[in-house]
Every structure is written in C-alpha cells, then in structure tokens.
Design a protein around this motif. Structure first.
Motif, mmCIF file in Angstrom:
data_model
loop_
_atom_site.group_PDB
_atom_site.id
_atom_site.type_symbol
_atom_site.label_atom_id
_atom_site.label_comp_id
_atom_site.label_asym_id
_atom_site.label_seq_id
_atom_site.Cartn_x
_atom_site.Cartn_y
_atom_site.Cartn_z
ATOM 1 N N ASN A 209 0.825 -1.208 0.000
ATOM 2 C CA ASN A 209 0.000 0.000 0.000
ATOM 3 C C ASN A 209 0.861 1.261 0.000
ATOM 4 O OD1 ASN A 209 -2.750 -0.985 0.057
ATOM 5 N ND2 ASN A 209 -2.268 -1.816 2.056
ATOM 6 N N ILE A 210 1.922 1.229 0.793
ATOM 7 C CA ILE A 210 2.828 2.373 0.804
ATOM 8 C C ILE A 210 3.423 2.573 -0.589
ATOM 9 C CG2 ILE A 210 5.008 3.258 1.725
ATOM 10 C CD1 ILE A 210 4.402 1.798 4.323
ATOM 11 N N SER A 211 3.797 1.470 -1.204
ATOM 12 C CA SER A 211 4.408 1.539 -2.534
ATOM 13 C C SER A 211 3.467 2.187 -3.538
ATOM 14 C CB SER A 211 4.788 0.133 -2.991
ATOM 15 O OG SER A 211 5.258 0.163 -4.327
ATOM 16 N N ILE A 212 2.237 1.715 -3.549
ATOM 17 C CA ILE A 212 1.268 2.255 -4.514
ATOM 18 C C ILE A 212 1.026 3.735 -4.253
ATOM 19 C CG2 ILE A 212 -1.139 2.147 -5.223
ATOM 20 C CD1 ILE A 212 -0.998 -0.886 -4.800
ATOM 21 N N GLN A 213 0.856 4.076 -2.989
ATOM 22 C CA GLN A 213 0.632 5.486 -2.650
ATOM 23 C C GLN A 213 1.835 6.330 -3.068
ATOM 24 O OE1 GLN A 213 -0.815 6.523 1.375
ATOM 25 N NE2 GLN A 213 0.772 8.093 1.420
ATOM 26 N N ALA A 214 3.034 5.803 -2.789
ATOM 27 C CA ALA A 214 4.247 6.556 -3.105
ATOM 28 C C ALA A 214 4.379 6.774 -4.609
ATOM 29 C CB ALA A 214 5.473 5.819 -2.570
ATOM 30 N N LYS A 215 4.069 5.753 -5.389
ATOM 31 C CA LYS A 215 4.133 5.901 -6.837
ATOM 32 C C LYS A 215 3.183 6.996 -7.297
ATOM 33 C CE LYS A 215 5.772 1.216 -7.675
ATOM 34 N NZ LYS A 215 5.423 -0.199 -7.842
ATOM 35 N N GLY A 216 2.007 7.032 -6.691
ATOM 36 C CA GLY A 216 1.054 8.078 -7.031
ATOM 37 C C GLY A 216 1.582 9.462 -6.681
ATOM 38 N N GLU A 217 2.152 9.581 -5.503
ATOM 39 C CA GLU A 217 2.681 10.879 -5.087
ATOM 40 C C GLU A 217 3.814 11.333 -5.992
ATOM 41 O OE1 GLU A 217 3.747 10.766 -0.953
ATOM 42 O OE2 GLU A 217 1.794 10.039 -0.334
ATOM 43 N N LEU A 218 4.725 10.406 -6.274
ATOM 44 C CA LEU A 218 5.852 10.756 -7.148
ATOM 45 C C LEU A 218 5.350 11.176 -8.529
ATOM 46 C CD1 LEU A 218 8.817 10.991 -7.786
ATOM 47 C CD2 LEU A 218 8.910 8.522 -8.163
ATOM 48 N N GLY A 219 4.386 10.445 -9.038
ATOM 49 C CA GLY A 219 3.807 10.794 -10.334
ATOM 50 C C GLY A 219 3.229 12.201 -10.318
ATOM 51 N N ASN A 220 2.518 12.537 -9.253
ATOM 52 C CA ASN A 220 1.932 13.879 -9.162
ATOM 53 C C ASN A 220 3.002 14.956 -9.108
ATOM 54 O OD1 ASN A 220 -0.743 13.178 -9.266
ATOM 55 N ND2 ASN A 220 -0.935 12.902 -7.056
ATOM 56 N N VAL A 221 4.051 14.678 -8.339
ATOM 57 C CA VAL A 221 5.141 15.643 -8.226
ATOM 58 C C VAL A 221 5.767 15.893 -9.596
ATOM 59 C CG1 VAL A 221 7.503 15.875 -7.374
ATOM 60 C CG2 VAL A 221 5.668 15.248 -5.805
ATOM 61 N N LEU A 222 6.001 14.815 -10.330
ATOM 62 C CA LEU A 222 6.608 14.954 -11.655
ATOM 63 C C LEU A 222 5.669 15.689 -12.602
ATOM 64 C CD1 LEU A 222 8.300 11.467 -12.130
ATOM 65 C CD2 LEU A 222 9.298 13.598 -11.283
ATOM 66 N N LEU A 223 4.395 15.359 -12.491
ATOM 67 C CA LEU A 223 3.407 15.994 -13.368
ATOM 68 C C LEU A 223 3.380 17.500 -13.148
ATOM 69 C CD1 LEU A 223 1.200 15.572 -15.451
ATOM 70 C CD2 LEU A 223 -0.425 15.260 -13.578
ATOM 71 N N ARG A 224 3.327 17.888 -11.901
ATOM 72 C CA ARG A 224 3.276 19.325 -11.600
ATOM 73 C C ARG A 224 4.539 20.033 -12.064
ATOM 74 N NH1 ARG A 224 1.214 18.102 -6.470
ATOM 75 N NH2 ARG A 224 3.137 18.835 -5.521
ATOM 76 N N ALA A 225 5.664 19.302 -12.000
ATOM 77 C CA ALA A 225 6.930 19.933 -12.403
ATOM 78 C C ALA A 225 7.024 20.077 -13.921
ATOM 79 C CB ALA A 225 8.109 19.118 -11.885
ATOM 80 N N ALA A 226 6.322 19.220 -14.632
ATOM 81 C CA ALA A 226 6.485 19.202 -16.088
ATOM 82 C C ALA A 226 5.403 19.975 -16.825
ATOM 83 C CB ALA A 226 6.501 17.751 -16.584
ATOM 84 N N VAL A 227 4.338 20.266 -16.147
ATOM 85 C CA VAL A 227 3.206 20.890 -16.837
ATOM 86 C C VAL A 227 3.585 22.293 -17.334
ATOM 87 C CG1 VAL A 227 2.184 21.926 -14.777
ATOM 88 C CG2 VAL A 227 0.733 21.314 -16.711
ATOM 89 N N GLY A 228 3.253 22.545 -18.569
ATOM 90 C CA GLY A 228 3.537 23.851 -19.146
ATOM 91 C C GLY A 228 4.966 24.033 -19.607
ATOM 92 N N ARG A 229 5.754 22.974 -19.552
ATOM 93 C CA ARG A 229 7.152 23.080 -19.997
ATOM 94 C C ARG A 229 7.418 22.043 -21.081
ATOM 95 N NH1 ARG A 229 10.046 25.675 -15.696
ATOM 96 N NH2 ARG A 229 8.741 25.822 -13.843
ATOM 97 N N SER A 230 8.547 22.189 -21.732
ATOM 98 C CA SER A 230 8.909 21.192 -22.741
ATOM 99 C C SER A 230 10.416 21.175 -22.894
ATOM 100 C CB SER A 230 8.242 21.511 -24.078
ATOM 101 O OG SER A 230 8.802 22.689 -24.606
ATOM 102 N N GLY A 231 10.906 20.153 -23.563
ATOM 103 C CA GLY A 231 12.328 20.064 -23.868
ATOM 104 C C GLY A 231 13.210 20.078 -22.641
ATOM 105 N N ALA A 232 14.348 20.728 -22.765
ATOM 106 C CA ALA A 232 15.330 20.758 -21.685
ATOM 107 C C ALA A 232 14.748 21.403 -20.428
ATOM 108 C CB ALA A 232 16.580 21.511 -22.128
#
Lengths: 197, 197
Positions: free
Chosen positions: A56-79
């Motif tokens: 359960n921790i693993s699944i939750q953590a994967k979700g959190e990490l995914g969200n963090v990456l998503l927020r960091a990448a939104v509206g950006r591209s390339g380098a």
DNA sequence: CTCTTAAGCTATGGACATTAGCTAAAAAGG
DNA sequence: CCTTTTTAGCTAATGTCCATAGCTTAAGAG
C-alpha cells in the motif's frame, strides 16, 4: 476501550511517515501500532499483513511521485521540462526516502493496481522525452538512461555515498545538463556493441 | 559432535552465496547455519552478529567489485576503459545481486576497514575518468555522474524495473556512449543553476 | 599423555508477525 | 429510545528469528 477511529488510509499514511523517519526496512507493526495508540494486532483490522502494508505504501508513493513529476512538467517542454522534472524528482526523493524506496518496488505480474501506479508515474517521464522526437526503441533507450541517471544519483546521495565536501546540488545540475547534451545527439550514439574492444 | 571446521572466511563466503540466491534482506542466520551443517548459535563463534556478518559481506563485496573494475580497466584508457569498466560493473552486479547491494552500504564514520574498501573501489573509477584531464570539482562532478549512471541502470535492471520487451544490453551500451559524449563536452556544461526556469 | 583452547551444542529469553476468539462501541433499523 | 448487527480493538497464544549463557568435548600444544 475507546475507539481510536483508524482507517486504512490513516494507517498507511502514518506508516509512510514513520518509514520516512526510520527507514522502510525498519518499519515495524509494533512501532506503528504504538504510534497510532493501538495494540499491535488491532492493525490487522485495516491491513492484511506487513507485506500488504508495504504494498500500500508503494502504490501510494508511486502516485505521489507521479503527481510531483506531473506538476513539475506541466507547461514546460524540452530541456526546460527535463530540468524541472529532475529537480522535483530529487527533492521529493530526498524528503521522503522510504516512500521513494517503496516506489521502486516492482510488484508481481498480477498486481493490476500497482502496475497502474507504476505506469502512470513513468508515463510523465516518457511524455517529456518524447518531445525530443525520439521514436520506438530510441525513445525506450533514452527513457531508461534518464531513469537510471536520476535514480542512481538520488539513491547514492540518499545513502550518503558521495563525499561530503563538494556541492552535491551542482553535481546534480551538471549531470542533468550532461544528459540533455547526450539526448540532443541521441540518434548519433548508436551502439555498435563492441565499444572499443 | 564432529567438528565442521568453520572459519570466519567460510561463513562469510557462504553467507554471500546464500544472500545472492535469496536476497540480502532475506539472509537469515537460521538458513545460513543449516546450509553450513551447524546449529544457529554456533555461528556466533565466527561472527559478532547478523549486522556484523552483513558488514563483512559488504567489505568483501567492495573488494571483489574493485578487483573486477581493476581488471577491466587495466591496459585501457579513455572511452575504451569506460566501456570495458561499465560492462564489467554491470555483469558483476547482475551475477551477484546481494553482494552488489552490500557493496552500496555506507558504514559509519569510524569504520576504517570499510572506508578503505570503499575508497579502493571508487579509486579505479576515479583514475579512469582522470584520463579525460578533468580537474578538481570538474572531476568530482563527472565521477558522481558516472557512478550514478552505472548504479541507477544496474539497480533498476536488477529490480526488474525495465519492461521486458526491448533489448536491455543495447540500452546500456547506448547510455554509456551518451555519458562519454557528455564527458567529452564536460567543461562546457557548467551549471548556471537556473536550468531554464 | 596431559593440559589448554575453542568449536559446537542445548537451553533460554526477547522482539516481531500473525491468528483465534472475545468484548464492547458504534451504527442501523425499528 | 430500544434492539440488533456490525466491527474496532483487545487479550492470549504460536512460530520465527536474533542473541546470550553455560556446558561438553574435539583438537592442538607441550
């Protein structure tokens, strides 16, 4: 016997917090129960086992990490997107070492829920690299290299494997720049599989 | 009560073999004792504790890895040495997953013996990268990046984090080529620390 | 052949995970 | 409200494993 009012979510969340403090491998039901103000066997009303809790921790953590990456990448591209995502990845991993470790666990082949969480997180990385117009196996190689780079650095840093003296922050930035450089010339670096032998 | 004739070396070696089979975290004194044909408490005549045994495995593993890297790098230089060393690193790690994991353990600051083993292994990598005439912090950044790249790939591959379909061997070769590319332009990639933000 | 060392043993205790069965708090339903 | 059902949390007990204490005897030294 006043009821504490536990839920599965609260147990998992507190377990993740505790694990981040003491390490994923040192997470014990005894300590978790005490922290929740409950006797150890009572936890089994909300979890299946220690292994199940870790899942359960693993699944939750994967979700959190995914969200963090998503927020960091939104509206950006390339380098730009790569740098932003890399920083977010490293920061989150260092702030949540046990969650990060749990996010690396690969579940069995029949665990649909876990597979979905893994895929969702990796999909963010994939999408960003696709912007370099890599296709097919080229893209897969690049994604593997990128994931390796990030995971390797963060894992070594979290373990304290780097000497303490020189600025780690800068080393990370340079490594990412180096990866972007390699990525720009990616299609030129075709492995001939003899590598100078 | 015939004596089995155990030695510290034999216990540690068999423990490493067993750990490579079942995983470092699943290494248990009970199983080890059975494998050695001895009762569990008898092991304490040769080791201090489970933690001590793991420490011994770690030190031995660091030595083995160092030797493997050394043999791969001797008589080579530049990109040739990097490729040869990288392959040797990956091969050894995949063949000895628990030893490899043990080699990543960072001991406490007062463990001289462990520190020496760690240093010796890393020294090989350092020496090879120095051939690129990097100096001071430049070299440190490059070494950190190289170690991250290797460790990240091997760790992810060993965990089964890569999808199964596409040739992993080739991905590895390309990643190393990419790193060499980045290394060649290393001094140009000076982090400005804003990375496009 | 005697004496000393130490390898391996049994017995025991403590930390955890896990299961079984009980009790009473909460929630559902009249 | 009062009754009934559900279920959260409890105590008790078992099994696994690490670890320590103390005994026994095989092996090596003289």
């Amino acid at each position: 016997m006043p009821r504490v009012g536990l839920t599965r979510e609260r147990v998992v969340e507190e377990a993740a917090v505790l694990a981040d403090e003491v390490g994923l491998g040192q997470l014990t039901l005894a300590a978790l129960a005490e922290r929740l103000g409950v006797r150890q066997p009572s936890l089994y009303k909300h979890i299946e086992s220690l292994a199940g809790l870790r899942r359960n921790i693993s699944i939750q953590a994967k979700g959190e990490l995914g969200n963090v990456l998503l927020r960091a990448a939104v509206g950006r591209s390339g380098a730009d997107a790569i740098h932003s995502m890399s920083r977010a990845y490293r920061t989150w991993a260092l702030e949540h070492p046990a969650r990060y470790a749990a996010a690396q666990i690969v579940a069995g082949p029949h665990d649909e829920e876990d597979a979905a969480a893994s895929l969702a997180a990796i999909a963010i990385i994939t999408d960003v690299l696709i912007a370099y117009e890599l296709e097919g196996d080229d893209a897969i190689d690049a994604i593997r290299a990128f994931r390796s780079t990030l995971h390797g650095f963060v894992a070594l840093e979290a373990e304290g494997s780097f000497g303490l003296d020189v600025d780690i922050e800068r080393s990370f930035e340079r490594m990412i720049r180096g990866f972007v450089t390699a990525l720009t010339n990616w299609t030129e670096t075709i492995a001939t599989h003899d590598g100078g032998r």
